[in-house]
Design an enzyme around this catalytic site. Sequence first.
Site, short mmCIF file in Angstrom:
data_model
loop_
_atom_site.label_atom_id
_atom_site.label_comp_id
_atom_site.label_asym_id
_atom_site.label_seq_id
_atom_site.Cartn_x
_atom_site.Cartn_y
_atom_site.Cartn_z
N LYS A 126 12.78 18.75 45.86
CA LYS A 126 13.03 18.52 47.13
C LYS A 126 12.44 19.66 48.18
CE LYS A 126 16.01 14.86 47.05
NZ LYS A 126 17.40 15.00 46.71
N HIS A 129 14.40 23.84 52.76
CA HIS A 129 14.30 23.79 54.38
C HIS A 129 14.94 25.02 54.79
CE1 HIS A 129 18.43 22.32 53.83
NE2 HIS A 129 17.97 21.13 53.15
N HIS A 132 18.36 26.07 53.09
CA HIS A 132 18.49 26.80 52.09
C HIS A 132 18.11 28.27 52.37
CE1 HIS A 132 17.91 22.74 50.12
NE2 HIS A 132 18.82 23.31 49.50
N1 ARG Z 1 21.92 22.67 44.55
C1 ARG Z 1 23.25 22.62 45.40
C2 ARG Z 1 22.54 22.42 46.93
O1 ARG Z 1 21.43 22.15 47.37
C3 ARG Z 1 23.76 23.85 45.64
C4 ARG Z 1 24.40 24.35 44.46
C5 ARG Z 1 25.66 25.48 44.76
N2 ARG Z 1 26.08 26.10 43.57
C6 ARG Z 1 26.78 25.77 42.79
N3 ARG Z 1 27.42 26.39 41.77
N4 ARG Z 1 27.28 24.51 42.74
O2 ARG Z 1 23.55 21.79 47.73
#
Ligand code: ARG
Length: 576
Positions: A126, A129, A132
Amino acid sequence: MDYKSEIASKLAEITGIESEQVYKLIEIPPQVEMGDYAFPCFTLAKTLRKAPPMIAADIAADDRLASLGAMSAKNVGPYVNFFIDRSFYAAKTVDSIIKAGDDYGSDNEGEGKNVIVEYSSPNIAKPFHVGHAFTTIIGNSLAKIYTKLGYNVIRMNHLGDYGTQFGKLITAYRLWGDEKALNEDPITELLRIYVKFHEEEKKDPSLTDSARENFKKLEDGCEEEVALWKKFRDMSLVVFDKLYKRMGMEFDNYNGESYYAKMADDVANMLKEKGLLVESEGAQVVDLEEYGVPPCIILKSDGTTIYATRDIAAILYRHETYNFDKNIYVVGTPQALHFRQVFAVMKKAGFDYADNCVHVGFGLVKFKNMKFSTRDGNIVLLEDLLNEAVAKTREVIEENSKARGQDMTKEQIDEIAEKVGIGAVIYTYVKSGRERDIVFSWEEMLDFEGDTAPYLMYTYARIKSILRKAQEQGIAPARGEDKLSILTSDEEYNVIRTLADFPDAVKKAASSNEPFMISRQIALVARNFNRFYNNSSILNADSDEQKAARLALCEAVADTLKSGLDLLGIGVVERM
Ligand code: ARG
C-alpha cells in the site's frame, strides 16, 4: 542544576507539606521582574489557618531558606518569589552545557530498562501516505528521547503484512501483473492490480473464490503463494526503507502481523485454558465488561484469528524477547479502542505487564491550499510531500544565498535544501501536541521567521557562522565558570533560563510521550537567542571578556538546538 526541586524540598521542610505537592504548586512567573520561581500560598490557607499573604511573609522570612544559596526570596502579596543569583546561574548553566556538548539533556534515568517503541507499521503493498508519516515521525522522536534518557530502546515496525488482501493480490498478479512495472515502481503496480481486482470482482464472483483459495494456500505455507507474497513484501520494504533512510531512521525489528499469525492459535488456546473465551454469535470472544470496553473477538466464527489476536501474540512475544519496562504503540487515535481491548484481555489473563503497554495516538493530517501532482487519487504520498518541500526550500535557499552574496555550489545548495525541506516536514508533525490535527501550508512550514524547522536550523547556522568568524579573528569562546558569570543582562539571562529548562523538557517529553515538549523548548531558546542577538553585539562587544563570554553562550545555544533538533529527528546544517 534543578532549582525547582531544591526550592520544593526547602518549602516542604518549612511548611510541613509534602515536597511533591509543593513541587507541583511552584510556578514560573511570566515576567523576569517577578522572579524565577513563585510559590503561591492560596492552597495552604486552609491547612495552616492563615491568610495567604501572611503565609508568604512567614516563609520569606524563614532562616532555613538561606541555605538555598545563590538565591533570594521575597514575598509579594500571596506569593513567595524566588530570585536566582544571575551570575551564579549563568556560569553553572553555560559551563555545564559546553561540557556536555551535543549530549546536553541526556540522563541515566533509564539505565537497565528496556523500552519498545513500535512505530510506522505500514501496510505492505500500500502507498506510504502522509498519515503514516505521523506515526513514523513521532515514533522515531520518542525512540531518540528514551535513548537520550539512558533507556535501551527497541524500535519495532509491526508491518501490516498479513490478511485476505494478499490472496486477492496473488490472484490479481497472476491475471494482470506486469513484472516490469512491478520492478520499476512496485507499490503503484500492486495498487493498480488491487484496484482492478475489486472492479473485476463485481463482474466475476469466481475471483473471490480464487482469492480465498490463494490466501488459504498462503496460510498453509504453499511454496508458490508464499514466494509471491514474499516478493511483494520485500519489494514494498525496499520502497519503505528508502523513505526511512531519507528521513534518517532505522528499525531493530520488522516482525509484522504475519510473524504473529503463526502464534495466534496458541493465544486462543491459552485464553481457552484460562476459561476466558465465551461464545458470541458464533465467534469466540473475551468479555471485558469489567474494564468498560466491548468484548474482544479472538476467533471468528470460521475459526480464524483476527488483528487483535495477533496483537496479543505480539505482546507475549515482546515480553518474552525483550522483558520490556514499557511497550509503546504509536498508532493513530482511531485504534484507541482496539488497544484498550487488547491490553484488557492481557490484564484479565493475568499478565500484569499489560499495565506497561501504552497506546500513543495522534491526530489527522490536513492540507491548506496545497496542490499536489498526486499519483494516487486523493491520498498524498509522503515521498511527494518531501520532494515538493525540498524543491520549494531550494528556491528560498537559492534566493537568500544570492541576496547575501554567498558563493554556494549546486551540491551544497542541494544538500542544504534536502535537509531543511525534510526538517520542515518533520517539524510540522512535532510542533504541536500530537493529538491535534495538523494542517500543512507551504507559507507556514517554510517561513524562515516562524515556528518552523527552517527558523531553528537557520538560527543554528547563524551561530555557527559567528563562531567561524570569531575563530578567523582569533577570539576564543570563554571557558570556566568564573569567565561566564558576567552573562547577566536581561537578554542573556532569558536565553540562559530557556537553556536550563531543556533537560526537564526532555524528561517531560518522555513521561508524556510528547516530542512537542522539546520542539516548544528549543523554539523558545531560538526566540530568546535571536532577541539577544538583535540587541547585543557579540563580536563587537565592549570588552574581550564580554566577547568571549557571549561566544560561549552562542555555543551553548547551538549545542542545545542541535541536541533538541536531533531528538525530533531533524539534522542541522552548518551554513544556509
Ligand atoms: N498496519 C496498521 C495500519 O496501517 C497499523 C498497525 C499498528 N500496530 C499494531 N500493533 N496493531 O493501520
